[in-house]
Design a protein around this motif. Structure first.
Motif, PDB file in Angstrom:
ATOM      1  N   CYS A  80       0.844  -1.201   0.000  1.00  0.00           N
ATOM      2  CA  CYS A  80       0.000   0.000   0.000  1.00  0.00           C
ATOM      3  C   CYS A  80       0.879   1.250   0.000  1.00  0.00           C
ATOM      4  CB  CYS A  80      -0.914   0.011   1.217  1.00  0.00           C
ATOM      5  SG  CYS A  80      -0.041  -0.001   2.813  1.00  0.00           S
ATOM      6  N   LYS A  81       0.243   2.428   0.108  1.00  0.00           N
ATOM      7  CA  LYS A  81       0.940   3.713   0.184  1.00  0.00           C
ATOM      8  C   LYS A  81       0.395   4.512   1.364  1.00  0.00           C
ATOM      9  CE  LYS A  81       1.831   4.256  -4.799  1.00  0.00           C
ATOM     10  NZ  LYS A  81       3.312   4.311  -4.741  1.00  0.00           N
ATOM     11  N   ALA A  82       1.290   5.188   2.093  1.00  0.00           N
ATOM     12  CA  ALA A  82       0.873   6.027   3.221  1.00  0.00           C
ATOM     13  C   ALA A  82       0.237   7.322   2.723  1.00  0.00           C
ATOM     14  CB  ALA A  82       2.072   6.342   4.102  1.00  0.00           C
ATOM     15  N   GLN A  83      -0.580   7.947   3.569  1.00  0.00           N
ATOM     16  CA  GLN A  83      -1.226   9.214   3.197  1.00  0.00           C
ATOM     17  C   GLN A  83      -0.299  10.403   3.423  1.00  0.00           C
ATOM     18  OE1 GLN A  83      -5.172   9.967   4.529  1.00  0.00           O
ATOM     19  NE2 GLN A  83      -5.975   8.012   3.807  1.00  0.00           N
ATOM     20  N   TYR A  84       0.324  10.492   4.617  1.00  0.00           N
ATOM     21  CA  TYR A  84       1.297  11.562   4.838  1.00  0.00           C
ATOM     22  C   TYR A  84       2.162  11.260   6.054  1.00  0.00           C
ATOM     23  CZ  TYR A  84      -1.853  13.554   8.446  1.00  0.00           C
ATOM     24  OH  TYR A  84      -2.634  13.764   9.565  1.00  0.00           O
ATOM     25  N   PHE A  85       3.343  11.879   6.055  1.00  0.00           N
ATOM     26  CA  PHE A  85       4.244  11.864   7.206  1.00  0.00           C
ATOM     27  C   PHE A  85       4.390  13.297   7.690  1.00  0.00           C
ATOM     28  CE2 PHE A  85       6.353   8.239   4.725  1.00  0.00           C
ATOM     29  CZ  PHE A  85       5.536   7.287   5.321  1.00  0.00           C
ATOM     30  N   SER A  86       4.600  13.492   9.005  1.00  0.00           N
ATOM     31  CA  SER A  86       4.675  14.871   9.495  1.00  0.00           C
ATOM     32  C   SER A  86       5.355  14.968  10.844  1.00  0.00           C
ATOM     33  CB  SER A  86       3.264  15.462   9.621  1.00  0.00           C
ATOM     34  OG  SER A  86       2.526  14.791  10.631  1.00  0.00           O
ATOM     35  N   ILE A  87       5.820  16.184  11.133  1.00  0.00           N
ATOM     36  CA  ILE A  87       6.147  16.610  12.493  1.00  0.00           C
ATOM     37  C   ILE A  87       4.994  17.492  12.929  1.00  0.00           C
ATOM     38  CG2 ILE A  87       7.679  18.021  13.931  1.00  0.00           C
ATOM     39  CD1 ILE A  87       9.074  15.520  13.172  1.00  0.00           C
ATOM     40  N   ARG A  88       4.432  17.246  14.114  1.00  0.00           N
ATOM     41  CA  ARG A  88       3.277  18.025  14.564  1.00  0.00           C
ATOM     42  C   ARG A  88       3.608  18.722  15.878  1.00  0.00           C
ATOM     43  NH1 ARG A  88      -2.337  15.026  13.087  1.00  0.00           N
ATOM     44  NH2 ARG A  88      -2.989  17.201  13.290  1.00  0.00           N
ATOM     45  N   LEU A  89       3.214  19.951  15.965  1.00  0.00           N
ATOM     46  CA  LEU A  89       3.348  20.748  17.187  1.00  0.00           C
ATOM     47  C   LEU A  89       1.956  21.069  17.690  1.00  0.00           C
ATOM     48  CD1 LEU A  89       4.830  22.496  19.298  1.00  0.00           C
ATOM     49  CD2 LEU A  89       4.796  24.356  17.616  1.00  0.00           C
ATOM     50  N   TRP A  90       1.647  20.602  18.891  1.00  0.00           N
ATOM     51  CA  TRP A  90       0.347  20.871  19.510  1.00  0.00           C
ATOM     52  C   TRP A  90       0.533  21.916  20.607  1.00  0.00           C
ATOM     53  CZ3 TRP A  90      -4.089  18.527  17.731  1.00  0.00           C
ATOM     54  CH2 TRP A  90      -3.922  17.428  16.891  1.00  0.00           C
ATOM     55  N   GLY A  91      -0.210  22.983  20.539  1.00  0.00           N
ATOM     56  CA  GLY A  91      -0.148  24.007  21.567  1.00  0.00           C
ATOM     57  C   GLY A  91       1.007  24.966  21.376  1.00  0.00           C
ATOM     58  N   GLN A  92       1.090  25.930  22.247  1.00  0.00           N
ATOM     59  CA  GLN A  92       2.048  27.025  22.137  1.00  0.00           C
ATOM     60  C   GLN A  92       3.489  26.538  22.240  1.00  0.00           C
ATOM     61  OE1 GLN A  92       2.131  30.088  25.309  1.00  0.00           O
ATOM     62  NE2 GLN A  92       1.444  31.477  23.718  1.00  0.00           N
ATOM     63  N   GLY A  93       4.385  27.164  21.451  1.00  0.00           N
ATOM     64  CA  GLY A  93       5.794  26.831  21.501  1.00  0.00           C
ATOM     65  C   GLY A  93       6.403  26.761  20.116  1.00  0.00           C
ATOM     66  N   THR A  94       7.666  26.311  20.080  1.00  0.00           N
ATOM     67  CA  THR A  94       8.406  26.211  18.821  1.00  0.00           C
ATOM     68  C   THR A  94       9.111  24.872  18.750  1.00  0.00           C
ATOM     69  OG1 THR A  94       8.799  28.601  18.819  1.00  0.00           O
ATOM     70  CG2 THR A  94      10.205  27.256  17.395  1.00  0.00           C
ATOM     71  N   VAL A  95       9.079  24.263  17.556  1.00  0.00           N
ATOM     72  CA  VAL A  95       9.804  23.016  17.336  1.00  0.00           C
ATOM     73  C   VAL A  95      10.620  23.131  16.057  1.00  0.00           C
ATOM     74  CG1 VAL A  95       7.858  21.948  16.110  1.00  0.00           C
ATOM     75  CG2 VAL A  95       9.616  20.504  17.128  1.00  0.00           C
TER      76      VAL A  95
END
Length: 594
Positions: free
Chosen positions: A569-584
């Motif tokens: 199969c094929k994946a839909q997406y890959f990501s880095i996610r930031l939840w809430g206030q701050g910086t990554v």
């Protein structure tokens, strides 16, 4: 299996019959091999956190007797305040004193070997339970509060008639100050320092590790004031720093809460032995009032279940005992090898040398990074199967039998005393070579995403704000190993707002039955909620998969996730996610097959 001390060595056989009413009868054949020697018991402290007050008073002593039967060597006992009115009065002092004395009386009856852990439960003295946080929160530090804190300890542990007896504790001032609420680190350091200034003869104990995983220097802040540092995060640096600070190195919470009981056995046995810890503990022996109700935070987290007739052990508790016996086997063999290598009997020297080589081979199989946390892929990986642990136990027993001077039990009892008087060899910490050999247990292939561009106008990776207020950019000034990193910042204070670094529709064909690891290095600044690596696979029987969460302020950390599709199969997406206030910041994302 409980084997009385006077049992003659040999093979015993029998049958267990099951004869229920209105059901098929069955039986299990049983064979027990009673060995001609008793395993030595190493001087390592073994403990578990205990229960609240039992609903069956007759069980209050039984629980600790059962702990001792399962191989634990001490208990936790705490003196609690009475009034819960944010003041420490005579009624509170009396209640603290009475509960500590009651606990010490139980301790003495049970016959534990090692110093009890406990003292005053400082809830309502220097902190309180925050229901919204589901953890402790300190009150603002004031001179008045300092006086109240010192007065409570002085009246219970230095000025009372029972002071000498009560003072022989490891004083457990606060639990995990850097874990659920890192804001507790500063006040915890304040009170530990104050405690040591006022009561230098009393010994201190605190659990740490959660803060280090988030980038806080718990050892630098707390361990200078600790006689015992009990950590659930272990690296070579952690061990070295504690050694220089003369703070005893203990470990805790490396088991699985009955989810994967091989970890219970591994943690209390092979891992504790190899890592050189002087104490090992686990949350929690028993907690709930009923086997059918949740234990803590709506989860079952205990290892023994209360009934009116005592406590029923879970499989996990029996595996803890198996781990303890693994450790005893390793320790006994190591002592016999030491004795044999020093012998004038050349045949015994050769046997000891051969056993020593085999023990070194087995030692290599232990994953030192087991308590490393989410910055090391092999953390939480045992690497030794349950079948192997059984096989190794049998091999250790054979090696022990081969090094005995005489298999006669009377001679063995005399010989034990001689072994105990030999120089202690228990706490030899792993060598630098052993640490450097780690990381080779899992070999992954080339980067399957290396053709995608990272940064620039035509980047395949896109920085987006999916909810709330925020911004993003590709940076070349803050990097870990690449030329650029992706920066995501959320400025709104809603914890559900989020920003992403996302690769839509990755051009990778995922193959049935292949294990994949998606990994990245990330750095966080003032992250209030969390940042993580995220894969929306959503095919081949795999749904959304995420890495460990990183929050607060942390230097570059390695994060990863793994998945195995059950069809092409094929994946839909890959990501880095930031939840809430701050910086990554994210430096390169890699997909590899195994």
């Amino acid at each position: 299996v409980f084997v009385p001390q006077a049992t003659e060595p040999g093979v015993y056989s029998g049958t267990i019959y099951f004869e229920p009413d209105n059901a098929m009868k069955s039986s299990i054949p049983l064979e027990i091999n009673v060995l001609p020697f008793t395993l030595l018991d190493p001087p390592i402290v073994r403990f578990m956190w205990g229960p609240p007050t039992s609903i069956h008073p007759e069980n209050e002593t039984k629980i600790y007797q059962d702990m001792a039967t399962h191989g634990l060597t001490t208990m936790i006992l705490m003196g609690d305040v009475k009034t819960r009115d944010e003041k420490i009065g005579k009624e509170d002092i009396d209640n603290i004193s009475q509960s500590i004395d009651k606990g010490l009386n139980t301790y003495n009856k049970t016959g534990f070997r090692d110093t009890p852990i406990g003292g005053i439960h400082n809830n309502q003295i220097i902190y309180y339970w925050d229901k919204s946080l589901k953890w402790f929160r300190y009150w603002p530090i004031t001179p008045e509060l300092d006086d109240q804190f010192v007065t409570a300890y002085r009246e219970v542990f230095t000025q009372s008639e029972q002071a000498e007896k009560r003072s022989k504790l490891l004083h457990y001032l606060v639990d995990e100050p850097g874990g659920a609420n890192p804001k507790n680190l500063e006040p915890a350091m304040h009170y530990l320092k104050l405690f040591k200034e006022k009561f230098p003869k009393l010994k201190t104990f605190v659990t740490i590790g959660g803060g280090m995983k988030q980038g806080y220097d718990e050892i630098g802040m707390l361990s200078p004031y600790l006689d015992v540092t009990c950590t659930n995060y272990v690296t070579s640096e952690v061990i070295d720093r504690l050694e220089k600070l003369h703070s005893e190195f203990w470990i805790y919470n490396g088991a699985s809460l009955n989810v994967d009981p091989v970890k219970e056995r591994f943690f209390f046995g092979w891992f504790a032995w190899k890592i050189g810890a002087k104490g090992v503990g686990q949350w929690t022996y028993a907690w709930s009032y009923s086997p059918f109700s949740s234990a803590f935070r709506d989860e079952r987290q205990d290892y023994a279940l209360e009934t009116k007739d005592g406590y029923l052990p879970t499989v996990g508790l029996e595996m803890i005992r198996e781990g303890i016996d693994d450790y005893r086997s390793l320790y006994t063999l190591a002592k016999l090898i030491q004795n044999g290598l020093q012998s004038k009997d050349q045949e015994l020297v050769q046997k000891a040398s051969k056993a020593n080589l085999r023990l070194a081979e087995l030692r290599k199989k232990v994953n030192l990074n087991y308590l490393r946390g989410y910055d090391m892929p092999e953390s939480s990986v045992v690497g030794i199967s349950a079948d192997d642990l059984d096989s190794y136990r049998g091999e250790l027993e054979q090696l022990i039998a081969g090094l005995l001077i005489d298999e006669n039990e009377t001679t063995w009892k005399t010989f034990q005393e001689k072994l105990k008087s030999d120089p202690e060899i228990l706490f030899g910490k792993p060598s630098e070579k052993e640490w450097q050999q780690l990381g080779s247990s899992q070999i992954f292939g080339k980067d399957l995403l290396e053709e995608t561009s990272f940064g620039g106008v035509l980047s395949d990776w896109k920085i987006q704000v999916w909810k709330g207020k925020g911004e993003g950019s590709f940076e070349n000034g803050i990097v870990h190993q690449g030329n650029k990193s992706a920066k995501i910042a959320i400025t709104s204070d809603n914890k559900t707002d989020n920003g992403v670094l996302v690769l839509h529709q990755p051009k990778v064909d995922l193959k049935k039955g292949t294990k994949y690891r998606l990994s990245s290095w990330i750095k966080t600044e003032n992250v209030e909620n969390n940042a993580l690596l995220f894969a929306a696979v959503r095919c081949g029987g795999v749904s959304d998969v995420s890495s460990a969460k990183v929050k607060g302020n942390s230097d570059w950390k390695y994060v990863w996730l793994e998945f195995t599709p059950d069809e092409d199969c094929k994946a839909q997406y890959f990501s880095i996610r930031l939840w809430g206030q701050g910086t990554v910041y994210a430096d390169r994302i890699v997909l590899q097959d195994h």
